[in-house]
Design a protein around this motif. Sequence first.
Motif, PDB file in Angstrom:
ATOM      1  N   ILE A 125       0.872  -1.173   0.000  1.00 44.58           N
ATOM      2  CA  ILE A 125       0.000   0.000   0.000  1.00 44.58           C
ATOM      3  C   ILE A 125       0.910   1.224   0.000  1.00 44.58           C
ATOM      4  N   THR A 126       0.716   2.111  -0.959  1.00 47.83           N
ATOM      5  CA  THR A 126       1.545   3.313  -1.047  1.00 47.83           C
ATOM      6  C   THR A 126       0.662   4.525  -1.282  1.00 47.83           C
ATOM      7  N   GLY A 127       1.162   5.681  -0.875  1.00 47.94           N
ATOM      8  CA  GLY A 127       0.373   6.896  -1.051  1.00 47.94           C
ATOM      9  C   GLY A 127       1.209   8.157  -1.020  1.00 47.94           C
ATOM     10  N   PRO A 128       1.561   8.685  -2.193  1.00 48.71           N
ATOM     11  CA  PRO A 128       2.216   9.987  -2.216  1.00 48.71           C
ATOM     12  C   PRO A 128       1.294  11.037  -1.585  1.00 48.71           C
ATOM     13  N   GLU A 129       1.876  12.061  -0.995  1.00 49.03           N
ATOM     14  CA  GLU A 129       1.146  13.021  -0.174  1.00 49.03           C
ATOM     15  C   GLU A 129      -0.104  13.588  -0.828  1.00 49.03           C
ATOM     16  N   ARG A 130      -0.074  13.957  -2.068  1.00 51.61           N
ATOM     17  CA  ARG A 130      -1.204  14.644  -2.707  1.00 51.61           C
ATOM     18  C   ARG A 130      -1.924  13.775  -3.750  1.00 51.61           C
TER      19      ARG A 130
END
Length: 151
Positions: A125-130
């Motif tokens: 699971i990954t999520g760049p800030e914006r």
Amino acid sequence: MATPVDSMRGKQLLVQIGDGADPEVFTADCLINTDRGLRLTSDTTSETISYCDEPDSPAWTEIDKNGLTATITGSGKLHTTSVEDWFDWFTGNDAKNCRVLLNGVSAGKGGGHWQGAFKLTEWEITGPEREKVTSSVTLVSHGPVTWVPAV
């Protein structure tokens, strides 16, 4: 003019997961909503056999297949209502019945599905800030996988 190859769109390659009921119902989980794939591999042993009547000639290598594996990959935007089920599958040792469906392709054009038991071996699971959070999964076959042609 006819195209040289029958083709289909990526959204027609569909990963379905069984619910374990009897009769089993297969559905596509929304967590795999962007990319999906199936890789079929074999474990092999190779041996080079020399030619007795031409010992100086290069010999051909012979391959024996020892085992077969199917690997399903999938990814997409994280579907939060699926997280608990996927986490339980990952932390457990149970296999789930899965299908990789060539959806919308008729039997005469090679349609059908691969089916077998699979274990969830990788989950990221990954999520760049914006940006939206994404998820990717890897499912590895646990026993035989069969091809079932469309009828």
